[in-house]
Design an enzyme around this catalytic site. Structure first.
Site, PDB file in Angstrom:
ATOM      1  N   LYS A   1      41.867  77.184  61.213  1.00  0.00           N
ATOM      2  CA  LYS A   1      41.274  77.758  62.423  1.00  0.00           C
ATOM      3  C   LYS A   1      41.304  79.280  62.281  1.00  0.00           C
ATOM      4  O   LYS A   1      42.375  79.870  62.089  1.00  0.00           O
ATOM      5  CB  LYS A   1      42.035  77.315  63.679  1.00  0.00           C
ATOM      6  CG  LYS A   1      41.835  75.845  64.002  1.00  0.00           C
ATOM      7  CD  LYS A   1      42.366  75.469  65.372  1.00  0.00           C
ATOM      8  CE  LYS A   1      42.097  73.997  65.675  1.00  0.00           C
ATOM      9  NZ  LYS A   1      42.580  73.594  67.013  1.00  0.00           N
TER      10      LYS A   1
ATOM     11  N   GLU B   1      47.268  61.415  70.954  1.00  0.00           N
ATOM     12  CA  GLU B   1      47.114  60.340  69.975  1.00  0.00           C
ATOM     13  C   GLU B   1      48.464  59.772  69.557  1.00  0.00           C
ATOM     14  O   GLU B   1      49.498  60.442  69.665  1.00  0.00           O
ATOM     15  CB  GLU B   1      46.386  60.850  68.718  1.00  0.00           C
ATOM     16  CG  GLU B   1      44.953  61.272  68.969  1.00  0.00           C
ATOM     17  CD  GLU B   1      44.254  61.719  67.690  1.00  0.00           C
ATOM     18  OE1 GLU B   1      44.528  61.146  66.614  1.00  0.00           O
ATOM     19  OE2 GLU B   1      43.433  62.647  67.768  1.00  0.00           O
TER      20      GLU B   1
ATOM     21  N   ASP C   1      44.741  72.459  78.256  1.00  0.00           N
ATOM     22  CA  ASP C   1      43.656  71.701  77.618  1.00  0.00           C
ATOM     23  C   ASP C   1      44.133  70.385  77.001  1.00  0.00           C
ATOM     24  O   ASP C   1      43.636  69.977  75.959  1.00  0.00           O
ATOM     25  CB  ASP C   1      43.001  72.588  76.548  1.00  0.00           C
ATOM     26  CG  ASP C   1      41.686  72.017  76.053  1.00  0.00           C
ATOM     27  OD1 ASP C   1      40.941  71.448  76.857  1.00  0.00           O
ATOM     28  OD2 ASP C   1      41.403  72.129  74.844  1.00  0.00           O
TER      29      ASP C   1
ATOM     30  N   MET D   1      46.972  68.316  57.029  1.00  0.00           N
ATOM     31  CA  MET D   1      46.257  67.171  57.593  1.00  0.00           C
ATOM     32  C   MET D   1      47.163  65.944  57.630  1.00  0.00           C
ATOM     33  O   MET D   1      47.979  65.731  56.729  1.00  0.00           O
ATOM     34  CB  MET D   1      45.016  66.861  56.760  1.00  0.00           C
ATOM     35  CG  MET D   1      43.999  67.995  56.702  1.00  0.00           C
ATOM     36  SD  MET D   1      43.019  68.171  58.200  1.00  0.00           S
ATOM     37  CE  MET D   1      41.806  66.880  57.955  1.00  0.00           C
ATOM     38  N   LEU D   2      46.993  65.128  58.640  1.00  0.00           N
ATOM     39  CA  LEU D   2      47.689  63.850  58.718  1.00  0.00           C
ATOM     40  C   LEU D   2      47.053  62.865  57.736  1.00  0.00           C
ATOM     41  O   LEU D   2      45.944  63.097  57.243  1.00  0.00           O
ATOM     42  CB  LEU D   2      47.612  63.311  60.142  1.00  0.00           C
ATOM     43  CG  LEU D   2      48.394  64.101  61.196  1.00  0.00           C
ATOM     44  CD1 LEU D   2      48.055  63.601  62.592  1.00  0.00           C
ATOM     45  CD2 LEU D   2      49.892  64.007  60.941  1.00  0.00           C
TER      46      LEU D   2
ATOM     47  N   GLU E   1      39.814  79.169  70.989  1.00  0.00           N
ATOM     48  CA  GLU E   1      40.984  78.622  70.300  1.00  0.00           C
ATOM     49  C   GLU E   1      41.562  79.728  69.421  1.00  0.00           C
ATOM     50  O   GLU E   1      40.831  80.410  68.702  1.00  0.00           O
ATOM     51  CB  GLU E   1      40.594  77.406  69.455  1.00  0.00           C
ATOM     52  CG  GLU E   1      40.197  76.209  70.294  1.00  0.00           C
ATOM     53  CD  GLU E   1      39.982  74.962  69.456  1.00  0.00           C
ATOM     54  OE1 GLU E   1      40.196  75.022  68.235  1.00  0.00           O
ATOM     55  OE2 GLU E   1      39.602  73.932  70.032  1.00  0.00           O
TER      56      GLU E   1
END
Length: 454
Positions: free
Chosen positions: A147, A325, A320, A253-254, A168
């Site tokens: 990001k 999850e 937000d 990353m997962l 963001e």
């Protein structure tokens, strides 16, 4: 340029001494019994992923993962031994039913080193979402979510913007990971800051044609791009290097969804995302009574896990959190993933009390969470000090502190508000004597440890 928060040279020694003192506080905090509660060995079924068991020598070749030949990627040979695995794979294999990584994780340092320094061999835009995000790949086949920097560290979100129109922030993603770890949750994937070369590490290595078409040079010669997304992807909202260096956050990353599917849950306290309508929870004081009777909040730890997330969001002023999850493998008996925290730490001069509504309405919290929050009010473990120390370990701290001091001060102020809310719940419980305990008991192994007197 990023606005400097560095003190005058005459005060450099004092600043270094302050950071060293804060680092000692952080070390002491992580050594406290509340962060080292005994836990039984993890059962086989409680690991998210497992390496196949040993096989006969004649079949051993099937136990090795051998990479195909691709430009920029390493020719790797992995087997069942963890010593052969890169840091990102060890992270994936360390995810269990109750946490993303253990408290004392020897893999954390090499994993953060990978995020901050390993060569980027491929960059593509992540599909979906309202703002620009990139997926970057490393030679060892690891991937991370990037990001980019959108606003200066000491800028506050415009008061006239609705929460769903906010940018963001890269530093919010980094700070959220550190705060989540300090709270003892370990439910945010590791995040590190990094200076990326827009040309060498994005433009020259992308295979994403849509992304490639959006690069241009600004009037002052900076390398810029804007990608494609629902909002803020245009020349007016372009991301630009200085002239090629671009700050950003890189989150590991997962595991791929083909290996570990995740379930998305709508938050019971989701905001209306409307400029004129209120959500049901904003108009019904007894709203939580209904939630408590609704699966999966009617049993197990789901409700107190949700309250943990609420406390995190209030401390960093994140409005937000519309969904969350979990890993499908563990059904309803597992922790919540605290993902997408880029809209946190937008304002330090104003607190948002509505974020705490679930705690106010439900009056339920883990005892371990409450005890750690009290611990963080004590001078020797003060939340702002240990956050400052933790963030000082990030590579981007060399550019400028990742959170301006007013944000750190706000953490201490908001922490008192959380504890004040719990105190009011305790008084209300005594007054009503309805048999419902405020605390979810999860500290049986610590009965001989005195409660912090913050």
């Amino acid at each position: 340029m990023v606005k400097s928060h560095v003190r005058p040279l005459s005060d450099k020694g004092g600043k270094n001494a302050s950071i060293e003192s804060d680092l000692l506080k952080l070390e002491a905090l992580f050594g406290h019994p509340l962060y080292n509660m005994p836990s039984p060995p993890v059962p086989e079924e409680d690991w998210l992923l497992r390496v196949k068991p040993k096989v006969k020598a004649s079949e051993r070749s099937s136990q090795r993962w051998v990479s195909a030949s691709q430009d920029g990627y390493e020719d790797v040979h992995w087997n069942s031994s963890s010593s052969s695995h890169p840091p990102w794979l060890r992270f994936h294999l360390g995810i269990s039913r109750w946490q993303l990584y253990p408290h004392h994780d020897p893999n954390m340092e090499p994993l953060m080193q990978q995020l901050a320094t390993h060569r980027i061999v491929s960059t593509v835009q992540k599909s979906g979402g309202t703002q620009l995000k990139l997926v970057m790949s490393f030679p060892s086949y690891g991937q991370a979510m990037f990001k980019p920097m959108k606003q200066e560290r000491d800028e506050e979100t415009n008061y006239n913007l609705y929460y769903f129109s906010d940018f963001e922030r890269h530093n919010a993603e980094i700070a959220a990971f550190h705060l989540d770890r300090i709270l003892g949750y370990r439910r945010i994937p590791p995040v590190a800051g990094r200076l990326v070369d827009v040309v060498k590490e994005i433009k020259d290595v992308t295979t994403d044609r849509k992304l490639a078409r959006t690069f241009f040079a600004s009037p002052v010669g900076n390398e810029c791009f804007y990608g494609q997304c629902s909002y803020y992807c245009s020349t007016e909202h372009a991301v630009c290097g200085r002239p090629r260096d671009l700050e950003g956050s890189l989150a590991v990353m997962l595991p791929d969804l083909s290996l570990a599917r995740r379930k998305t849950w709508r938050s019971p306290w989701r905001r209306s995302y409307s400029r004129s309508k209120l959500a049901k929870w904003e108009t019904e004081p007894e709203y939580c009574s209904m939630v408590k009777k609704t699966p999966p909040y009617d049993k197990g730890t789901r409700l107190v896990d949700f309250i943990d997330m609420v406390i995190l969001d209030f401390l960093m002023s994140n409005m937000d959190r519309h969904h969350y999850e979990t890993f499908e493998k563990f059904v309803n008996n597992t922790f919540l993933l605290h993902l997408d925290n880029g809209r946190a730490f937008g304002r330090h001069s104003k607190d948002e009390p509505s974020i705490l509504t679930p705690l106010k309405q439900c009056c339920r919290i883990r005892r371990s969470t409450w005890l750690r929050l009290r611990l963080l009010t004590l001078p020797q473990y003060r939340l702002s000090d240990v956050m400052r120390a933790s963030l000082s370990r990030d590579p981007l701290h060399k550019v400028a502190p990742l959170l301006a001091e007013p944000h750190l001060t706000a953490l201490d102020r908001r922490l008192k508000t959380v504890l004040g809310t719990v105190s009011r719940c305790q008084k209300e419980q005594k007054r009503n004597d309805n048999g419902e305990d405020v605390f979810y008991e999860d500290t049986a192994s610590l009965k001989d440890v005195a409660a912090p007197s913050g």
